[in-house]
Design a protein around this motif. Structure first.
Motif, mmCIF file in Angstrom:
data_model
loop_
_atom_site.group_PDB
_atom_site.id
_atom_site.type_symbol
_atom_site.label_atom_id
_atom_site.label_comp_id
_atom_site.label_asym_id
_atom_site.label_seq_id
_atom_site.Cartn_x
_atom_site.Cartn_y
_atom_site.Cartn_z
ATOM 1 N N THR A 158 -7.648 -2.022 -0.312
ATOM 2 C CA THR A 158 -7.006 -1.205 -1.354
ATOM 3 C C THR A 158 -5.689 -1.832 -1.803
ATOM 4 O OG1 THR A 158 -7.970 0.823 -0.501
ATOM 5 C CG2 THR A 158 -5.934 1.074 -1.751
ATOM 6 N N MET A 199 -8.552 5.107 2.885
ATOM 7 C CA MET A 199 -8.964 4.182 1.820
ATOM 8 C C MET A 199 -9.463 2.853 2.388
ATOM 9 S SD MET A 199 -6.260 5.236 -1.110
ATOM 10 C CE MET A 199 -7.424 4.751 -2.371
ATOM 11 N N GLU A 217 -10.221 -0.333 -4.458
ATOM 12 C CA GLU A 217 -9.564 0.963 -4.671
ATOM 13 C C GLU A 217 -8.079 0.721 -4.903
ATOM 14 O OE1 GLU A 217 -11.245 4.516 -2.231
ATOM 15 O OE2 GLU A 217 -11.191 2.819 -0.848
#
Ligand SMILES: O=P(O)(O)OC[C@H]1O[C@H](O[C@H]2O[C@H](CO)[C@@H](O)[C@H](O)[C@H]2O)[C@H](O)[C@@H](O)[C@@H]1O
Length: 265
Positions: free
Chosen positions: A204, A200, A22
């Motif tokens: 990430t 997240m 991500e």
């Protein structure tokens, strides 16, 4: 772009960006995406910024988050993006999501009362050439463009009023580029970085770009989980990892972000 601390090179970061599960790009607005203007409603993004942010949002490869001291209501039309991005306004007190969902966090009642009292100083401040901007959880007092004597006069007026009413017990005084702000304590840009990253994946790839002292909370919060980038024509002491000068280096960074992230798609 100049590395400031040697822990992590930019090439390493972009390599990670390519393969990260991500990505999140957190961007401050005034002084970072938009050059300063005397009138706050005339501060528009540097040419080229809207196009590249639109492209990043269209692609869907990145969570784009605008983190600003402004009221989201004032910021949205200035941003002028095709889609609504996620915006955290008023230094983290408000959150506006891309689907339009809007929340303002609960604030201390006494602090709010003191802010309402401070709003009554507007005429005195304006008589000295200053400009007041009211927003959720804060009152910004602007003096960009005024001479040093007027600035000192406004600063001392606010300071004396604050002490007289003992408001320093509930509100925080914050110097920023071109003025000061009285704020309800409890939220800041570092809070936003932590809140976003908490949602997240651990791996990430994250970056926070900002210019002002209020962005230092965010640079500190992102340390160890991503990179902090100081965006400013002139260097100043910072805890960010990199320094770039707008607008060219800013546009290069955003383009490289978009191209590198797009390589995974
Ligand atoms: O967190 P930011 O997005 O950087 O917002 C910080 C403050 O930005 C605005 O004021 C600054 O920009 C104005 C327009 O260029 C300028 O006139 C002023 O001197 C700057 O301080 C905004 O008006 C404030 O509410 C924000 O807190």
């Amino acid at each position: 772009m100049r590395p400031l601390h040697q822990q992590q090179g930019l090439e390493d970061f972009f390599r990670r960006l390519r393969t990260a599960p991500e990505r999140v790009l957190l961007l401050d607005y005034d002084g970072t995406l938009a050059p300063f203007r005397i009138r706050t409603d005339e501060a528009l993004p540097y040419p080229g910024v809207r196009d590249i942010l639109d492209a990043i949002m269209e692609s869907g490869h990145t969570r784009l988050v605008i983190v600003s001291g402004r009221w989201t209501r004032d910021l949205q039309p200035l941003l002028g993006l095709r889609r609504l991005p996620e915006i955290w306004g008023s230094h983290g007190w408000e959150q506006l999501k891309p689907d339009g969902q809007y929340t303002v966090a609960r604030m201390n009642e006494m602090a709010l009362q003191h802010l309402a009292d401070a709003d009554t100083w507007t005429a005195e401040i304006e008589a000295r050439g200053g400009r007041c901007e009211i927003k959720p959880g804060g009152l910004a007092i602007h003096w960009r463009g005024l001479d040093q004597d007027r600035i000192a006069d406004i600063r001392s007026l606010v300071f004396q009023n604050l002490l007289m009413k003992e408001m320093q017990k509930t509100l925080v005084w914050h110097d920023f580029d071109g003025g000061i702000e009285l704020r309800v304590p409890g939220r800041h840009k570092g809070f936003v970085v932590n809140a976003v990253l908490a949602e997240m994946a651990q791996e990430t790839a994250a970056a926070y770009l900002g210019d002002d002292t209020t962005d230092e909370d965010a640079f500190n919060a992102i340390r160890g989980r991503g990179i902090g980038v100081l965006v400013r024509p002139q260097f100043r002491a910072t805890t960010a990892n990199f320094w770039l000068q707008p607008p060219e280096e800013l546009l290069d960074f955003l383009r490289q972000w978009h191209e590198t992230s797009g390589e995974m798609k």
